[in-house]
Design an enzyme around this catalytic site. Structure first.
Site, PDB file in Angstrom:
ATOM      1  N   THR A  86      -9.169   4.549  27.571  1.00 40.38           N
ATOM      2  CA  THR A  86      -9.583   5.522  26.558  1.00 40.38           C
ATOM      3  C   THR A  86     -10.873   6.210  26.972  1.00 40.38           C
ATOM      4  O   THR A  86     -11.830   5.558  27.371  1.00 40.38           O
ATOM      5  CB  THR A  86      -9.778   4.902  25.153  1.00 40.38           C
ATOM      6  N   VAL A  87     -10.875   7.516  26.860  1.00 40.85           N
ATOM      7  CA  VAL A  87     -12.110   8.243  27.135  1.00 40.85           C
ATOM      8  C   VAL A  87     -13.172   7.938  26.084  1.00 40.85           C
ATOM      9  O   VAL A  87     -14.360   8.159  26.310  1.00 40.85           O
ATOM     10  CB  VAL A  87     -11.905   9.788  27.195  1.00 40.85           C
ATOM     11  N   ASP A  88     -12.741   7.414  24.944  1.00 38.64           N
ATOM     12  CA  ASP A  88     -13.688   7.145  23.854  1.00 38.64           C
ATOM     13  C   ASP A  88     -14.557   5.911  24.107  1.00 38.64           C
ATOM     14  O   ASP A  88     -15.537   5.697  23.392  1.00 38.64           O
ATOM     15  CB  ASP A  88     -12.935   6.991  22.535  1.00 38.64           C
TER      16      ASP A  88
ATOM     17  N   MET B 203     -16.115  15.675  23.620  1.00 37.27           N
ATOM     18  CA  MET B 203     -15.234  14.831  22.798  1.00 37.27           C
ATOM     19  C   MET B 203     -15.956  13.591  22.271  1.00 37.27           C
ATOM     20  O   MET B 203     -17.069  13.277  22.691  1.00 37.27           O
ATOM     21  CB  MET B 203     -14.020  14.424  23.608  1.00 37.27           C
ATOM     22  N   GLY B 204     -15.261  12.869  21.415  1.00 39.54           N
ATOM     23  CA  GLY B 204     -15.792  11.629  20.857  1.00 39.54           C
ATOM     24  C   GLY B 204     -16.031  11.794  19.376  1.00 39.54           C
ATOM     25  O   GLY B 204     -17.156  12.015  18.936  1.00 39.54           O
TER      26      GLY B 204
ATOM     27  N   LEU C 273     -10.404  20.012  29.355  1.00 45.02           N
ATOM     28  CA  LEU C 273     -10.926  20.094  30.727  1.00 45.02           C
ATOM     29  C   LEU C 273     -11.667  18.819  31.082  1.00 45.02           C
ATOM     30  O   LEU C 273     -11.609  18.346  32.215  1.00 45.02           O
ATOM     31  CB  LEU C 273     -11.867  21.295  30.908  1.00 45.02           C
ATOM     32  N   GLN C 274     -12.398  18.251  30.095  1.00 47.85           N
ATOM     33  CA  GLN C 274     -13.219  17.081  30.405  1.00 47.85           C
ATOM     34  C   GLN C 274     -12.412  15.838  30.712  1.00 47.85           C
ATOM     35  O   GLN C 274     -12.755  15.072  31.586  1.00 47.85           O
ATOM     36  CB  GLN C 274     -14.225  16.812  29.276  1.00 47.85           C
ATOM     37  N   ARG C 275     -11.331  15.623  29.966  1.00 48.06           N
ATOM     38  CA  ARG C 275     -10.600  14.368  30.190  1.00 48.06           C
ATOM     39  C   ARG C 275      -9.526  14.525  31.257  1.00 48.06           C
ATOM     40  O   ARG C 275      -8.886  13.544  31.656  1.00 48.06           O
ATOM     41  CB  ARG C 275     -10.029  13.842  28.875  1.00 48.06           C
TER      42      ARG C 275
END
Lengths: 420, 420
Positions: free
Chosen positions: A142-144, A190-191, A298-300
């Site tokens: 998870t990117v979170d 994000m987040g 774009l970030q993830r």
């Protein structure tokens, strides 16, 4: 355990390195053909298991599987489909086990965040109850960065590297233009619930005065006056101001700023985009020229600037998942264990899924400065190792070469359809 | 010509490689110390010359100058300050020459786009008239790729590589999520008047069905119904739709879509952001889930994924500018001359500034497909060489190492102040 097939699925929002874990699961399983037959993947995540839409990964050449290591997104498709409690979603769980049984699946690898850890645990429990025990291993992603027990989550380090690099670069740009043009730059990241990605922007600022100058965390209630005062002070000191803002920034009523009233010409609420709201505020109240960016997917997806550490960890958890399963470890998740900060050393541990499911790891308050606008040295010490190293994909015609799989379907065996 | 000092300034929006040209100008000048004394840079561009705020680049160690090769933004500061005709801005031009005379400046290197080419030409003309002839050479730079004569503009290739890479990566992400979540993704890119950057997004799509599926150019009037029909068709064929849109997209009244009516809660027009408008339209009319991103400064500052070709050309024009000046060539601009496409070969040419100033190179209509939604093979053949090769910056602590100069001021010699 007799030789059985394995099932692998991707769950929730994808990352730059979830396919790296897929690559590791498949490559490791291929090394144990005595125990694991074929690896079937769920097309569009767990939905593929429910609808018996399985992908036969054995039809992919080794080069395709190796290519997954470098490919962002979810190669088999992912989905946002939450299985609830056993009581509420019993039909779904029973269907999963029915499909697994029909395809001689004895291993369930589920690659996702908190929700999928919960699903993984329940499949393990119910399969036992139903007399068809399946070894269930959750592969963290998870990117979170909000899974408990594991020191960090594969996927996060690469987003962190991307946002820190991007905001540093934009900072050099704004600094050049500030005399006659843009004074304030806002990058939205994000987040929604936890400020880990916002915090990562802070890594770009290594010395006093270096951008970003202000971070707006979802953990800290947005105080307009305090924020504007800080912008003015920053402009006074450095001539320009670079801001990283979380999409989950909230006002004192607990409302997301991104939903606080931007309307189109027809009066429809405009969803998403806290950066333009912050930028507009700066323009209205301080009369400063601004620019803003929203990195969004774009970030993830930014595999071109993935963290080498993150890639290594994403591979390691995929490999460990298969090895744990082969040892008969059930209802577990491989974790990243931090051994030391400098030099950064880590190893793979194991967590019981009952301790992982439905628990979010929030960012400690002492990772954010007392004024709420930046990260502390403690936060920096935690984050910095996670973005170390580059792991460039191969390029052709000036662009990264990413892999598209054939995704050959496994012939269906069940007569029943299942509505999702 | 007796040994004289040189003046160098950066103009307009900065790029990922404008400092590469600065590096080349300074390094090449340092190799000709018999003819060129010191290189003075304008702090914040031409404003630094007008206000006699000069930077002594000789105070920078060679390592700092070498570091410029890798550093995005404008290391001496740039500005948006347009000098108009000799009649309208005579005081400014005269002041420039007064400052140049005071600091024994015999060479003027101006690094920018169309406006600065015009300024450069006028300085050359007026200096002659005033009996203090200065050798003026324009160093081309613009992400907009709209300078005439030169085959391409340094700065553009790196943005092109960034947007093509980013939209390819986001495409992999959206494809994974389309079953249950995001079906439509919109990336907004720069280029208010010409669609070169929008076109570059199209490079990511190398085979039928690969994203981006739709490009919205500033050259093509936005037709809502035709666009929505194309989105629906794309979703039907591929399950998802990725769109690249120019910030300069206009409706049939010639109005920028980004200014066509988005208002905040107070009724203030929201400036900027055509991506959320396109995305909202998709939601309202097609009821599809969307995500959108606005790359803004990230795209033109993305030195981490600069095109090697672009970096080489940015260096080459800087070097050639000094060499041309040393040969006494005046009122000229080094250009990129394309010799062949496959393999891509280029060399440096020379253009007269009178042929460059105030002329924009628009994208030929036959670079856009007949339906207006994508690029043609001809466009691809033009663009593709410009993004070839990677030129990674050095990294430390997981982040690119960029250079901040000391920017030591040159002591003032004039007694008069000048208001800009």
């Amino acid at each position: 355990m007799a030789k059985m097939n394995a099932f692998y699925a991707q769950s929730g929002g994808v990352t730059a390195v979830i396919n790296t874990s897929a690559c590791a699961v498949i490559e490791t399983a291929r090394k144990h053909k005595d125990k694991i037959g074929k690896v079937y993947a769920g097309r569009d995540g767990i939905i593929g298991a429910l609808t018996e839409d399985l992908i036969d990964t054995s039809k992919e050449p080794a080069s395709n599987i190796a290519g997954l290591r470098y490919t962002p997104g979810g190669a088999f498709g992912s989905c946002r489909y939450k299985l609830k409690s056993l009581e509420e979603s019993r039909a779904q769980y029973e269907r999963l086990i029915e499909v697994f049984k029909a395809h001689n699946i004895g291993y369930f690898f589920y690659n996702g965040g908190g929700d999928s850890a919960d699903t993984c645990l329940k499949v393990s429990q119910l399969s036992e109850q139903m007399g068809y025990p399946i070894v269930c291993v959750h592969v963290p992603k998870t990117v979170d960065n909000d899974l408990p027990i594991t020191d960090c989550c594969p996927g996060f380090g690469s987003v962190a590297k991307y946002v820190a690099t991007s905001i540093r670069e934009a900072g050099y740009d704004v600094a050049s233009m500030a005399k006659t043009s843009t004074r304030v730059f806002v990058l939205e990241v994000m987040g929604r619930h936890a400020g880990w990605i916002t915090a990562a922007c802070g890594l770009a600022s290594e010395k006093e005065g270096e951008p970003p100058h202000i971070l707006l965390f979802p953990e800290i209630t947005f105080d307009e006056d305090k924020f504007l005062a800080r912008v003015e002070e920053t402009i006074k000191n450095y001539g320009y101001c670079v801001i990283g803002v979380s999409e989950g920034l909230r006002n004192k009523d607990g409302q997301f700023l991104s939903e606080s009233g931007m309307r189109d010409a027809f009066g429809h609420a405009q969803l998403g985009g806290v950066a333009p709201i912050i930028a507009n505020l700066v323009r209205e109240r301080l009369k400063l020229k601004y620019h803003w960016a929203v990195a969004d997917y774009l970030q993830r997806a930014a595999r071109h600037i993935a963290s080498k550490t993150d890639v290594a960890q994403a591979y390691a958890v995929g490999k460990a998942a298969v090895e744990l399963a082969l040892k008969g470890k059930n209802a577990v998740m491989p974790t990243i264990v931090r051994k030391s900060n400098r030099p950064y050393k880590w190893s793979i541990g194991v967590a019981d899924l009952k301790d992982v499911a439905n628990r979010e790891k929030m960012m400690p308050r002492d990772y954010i400065t007392a004024d709420g606008f930046h990260i502390t040295a403690k936060c920096r010490a935690y984050l910095s190792p996670l973005i170390q190293g580059e792991d460039y994909p191969p390029y052709k015609n000036g662009l990264p070469v990413y892999t598209r799989l054939k995704n050959v379907p496994v012939p269906k065996k069940l007569k029943t359809e299942f509505e999702v």
